[in-house]
Design a protein around this motif. Structure first.
Motif, PDB file in Angstrom:
ATOM      1  N   GLU A 197       0.823  -1.199   0.000  1.00  0.00           N
ATOM      2  CA  GLU A 197       0.000   0.000   0.000  1.00  0.00           C
ATOM      3  C   GLU A 197       0.866   1.262   0.000  1.00  0.00           C
ATOM      4  N   SER A 198       1.860   1.278   0.863  1.00  0.00           N
ATOM      5  CA  SER A 198       2.694   2.479   0.955  1.00  0.00           C
ATOM      6  C   SER A 198       3.442   2.726  -0.346  1.00  0.00           C
ATOM      7  N   ILE A 199       3.934   1.675  -0.938  1.00  0.00           N
ATOM      8  CA  ILE A 199       4.633   1.833  -2.214  1.00  0.00           C
ATOM      9  C   ILE A 199       3.685   2.362  -3.274  1.00  0.00           C
ATOM     10  N   GLY A 200       2.505   1.744  -3.317  1.00  0.00           N
ATOM     11  CA  GLY A 200       1.536   2.170  -4.321  1.00  0.00           C
ATOM     12  C   GLY A 200       1.191   3.637  -4.195  1.00  0.00           C
ATOM     13  N   THR A 201       0.935   4.078  -2.989  1.00  0.00           N
ATOM     14  CA  THR A 201       0.555   5.479  -2.812  1.00  0.00           C
ATOM     15  C   THR A 201       1.738   6.410  -3.033  1.00  0.00           C
ATOM     16  N   GLU A 202       2.925   6.008  -2.561  1.00  0.00           N
ATOM     17  CA  GLU A 202       4.068   6.892  -2.725  1.00  0.00           C
ATOM     18  C   GLU A 202       4.391   7.144  -4.189  1.00  0.00           C
ATOM     19  N   PHE A 203       4.328   6.101  -5.002  1.00  0.00           N
ATOM     20  CA  PHE A 203       4.715   6.260  -6.399  1.00  0.00           C
ATOM     21  C   PHE A 203       3.508   6.428  -7.312  1.00  0.00           C
ATOM     22  N   GLY A 204       2.320   6.382  -6.713  1.00  0.00           N
ATOM     23  CA  GLY A 204       1.140   6.552  -7.541  1.00  0.00           C
ATOM     24  C   GLY A 204       0.916   5.406  -8.507  1.00  0.00           C
ATOM     25  N   VAL A 205       1.225   4.214  -8.073  1.00  0.00           N
ATOM     26  CA  VAL A 205       0.998   3.057  -8.937  1.00  0.00           C
ATOM     27  C   VAL A 205       0.046   2.093  -8.239  1.00  0.00           C
ATOM     28  N   SER A 206      -0.439   1.157  -9.007  1.00  0.00           N
ATOM     29  CA  SER A 206      -1.375   0.183  -8.451  1.00  0.00           C
ATOM     30  C   SER A 206      -0.625  -0.857  -7.623  1.00  0.00           C
ATOM     31  N   ARG A 207      -1.380  -1.580  -6.880  1.00  0.00           N
ATOM     32  CA  ARG A 207      -0.764  -2.625  -6.051  1.00  0.00           C
ATOM     33  C   ARG A 207      -0.122  -3.712  -6.905  1.00  0.00           C
ATOM     34  N   THR A 208      -0.690  -3.947  -8.080  1.00  0.00           N
ATOM     35  CA  THR A 208      -0.097  -4.962  -8.954  1.00  0.00           C
ATOM     36  C   THR A 208       1.340  -4.610  -9.300  1.00  0.00           C
ATOM     37  N   VAL A 209       1.548  -3.364  -9.693  1.00  0.00           N
ATOM     38  CA  VAL A 209       2.912  -2.923 -10.024  1.00  0.00           C
ATOM     39  C   VAL A 209       3.792  -2.988  -8.786  1.00  0.00           C
TER      40      VAL A 209
END
Lengths: 233, 233
Positions: B32-44
């Motif tokens: 979740e944190s990665i997704g939000t930080e980089f603005g990408v989906s959880r899949t990525v």
DNA sequence: GGCGGCGAATGGTGCTATCAATCACTTGCC
DNA sequence: GGCAAGTGATTGATAGCACCATTCGCCGCC
């Protein structure tokens, strides 16, 4: 570990298939085919594909699908690739190239260990070498192997160069492969035992030159033995 | 480039963050944190995690999230990890360990090339060495570097051991880093030029011992010039 | 008050559905 | 017959869902 991690099995299967030559360079794959063959979703297939791409085994292009690459693009130093190749038909060749790599690295690692090892590491090396002699003369190959692996791992990790330390797993695989392939004599040759003790002593004495020479002798012997004896089973 | 491969930028950023020490061992991450930080989906984010896990930089456990691992678990031989570390603060140390790796591998690779190189490879080595002398004396550092890299790449790839060939990129990075860090003299020392020609000649003559010795001289010089790794205790 | 067990919150695992982008191949026009 | 536009296949990326192992805190019992 044994639980789930679905992509691991797919990755292993595909990795082995490619490194074994069953899927030679140029073989096309698609996410769809992977998904249906293994009964997984495209999400998992994509992850596996990315891993394989990271290992240099395949390259994915839009519309084209995924194509298998040639060995010149593989990350042949990656532990997974090494493992797959050791399990495949090219095992002998792989053992030879890995042994050559050991020949290059381990003497220098021994010299580094003589300079940088902690007291505990030096002591463990000496103890391991002594115990190896006992086990070797007793003919306990399995336990001997375990200690041999440990000996080389300590040395590589104590070398002060994490690149060498990263090869500990490789050396373990080579040693293990050698004994389990029957390339080892029923009991280790006395020279090898002597050289291991010489390395341990040199490291304990912080004598880098002696350590390097003794380790070169170990790997050199193994190398010539491996090249000369190819018929034993 | 920038358009596609969305995960590459995320991977690079996180890889650099970990290898640089900005995210030390034990640092927790979540998809979740990665997704939000980089603005990408959880899949990525998941793909990136898998890649990082494959490089030994992190380990993912259920419920606990993803934790950063210590350097002892990293795949320090992977080209991406090497690149990140060369771009980070530990650059000097990384150059030193890589140079030591070269010191171990390249002499043996030269010997292998003397045995296995094709005629074309031998000829190109000789030509490259000759041209390096011209460029070196002319002071064209940039073009000299290009040829130097080429020289060592041919040699490693011609060694008959794909493990050595896989290190071509590493050597290129070391050479490039050395000149661009100003660790090279304004014009290459004559000894280095001599030794390169000696290696090329020995390979052309299929003289493995001479090739190994000459290459050892090249790397040995560089190594001591780089700042006294030796200084035995 | 301390200890043990149970349940809920958490966060990775895996799936499906959906749309966008790209690129090879085909088809049709000139 | 050659070339260009269209089309379909395939990866790239996202959203949202169910699942489950693990952990942590709360509650009850001793």
């Amino acid at each position: 570990m044994a639980t789930t991690v679905l992509h691991t099995t797919v990755l292993d299967t595909l990795g082995r298939r490619i490194t074994s030559g069953d899927a030679p360079a140029g073989t096309p794959l698609t996410l769809e085919s992977i998904g249906t063959e293994f009964g997984v979703s495209r999400t998992v297939a994509r992850e596996v594909m990315r891993l394989l791409e990271g290992l240099g085994l395949v390259r994915s292009k839009r519309r084209v699908g995924i194509v298998v690459l040639g060995i010149e693009d593989w990350n042949v130093l990656d532990p997974r690739v090494i493992r797959w190749r050791l399990e495949g038909p090219g095992r002998d060749a792989q053992l030879r190239t890995l042994t050559e790599l050991r020949h290059a690295v381990e003497p220098l690692a021994a010299a580094g260990a003589a300079r940088h090892a902690t007291d505990a590491e030096r002591a463990e090396l000496v103890a391991a070498a002594a115990r190896m002699r006992l086990l070797g003369e007793a003919g306990d190959l399995e336990e001997f192997l375990r200690l041999d692996v440990r000996f080389h791992e300590i040395l590589l990790r104590a070398s002060g160069n994490e690149m060498f330390g990263a090869l500990a797993g490789v050396v373990a695989a080579v040693l293990s492969g050698r004994t389990h392939l029957g390339l080892m004599p029923a009991s280790p040759v006395p020279e090898a035992l002597d050289q291991h003790e010489a390395v341990a002593r040199a490291v304990a004495d912080a004598d880098a030159e002696a350590a390097e020479a003794a380790m070169a002798a170990i790997v050199g012997e193994v190398r010539s033995a491996l090249g000369g004896v190819e018929r034993s089973s």
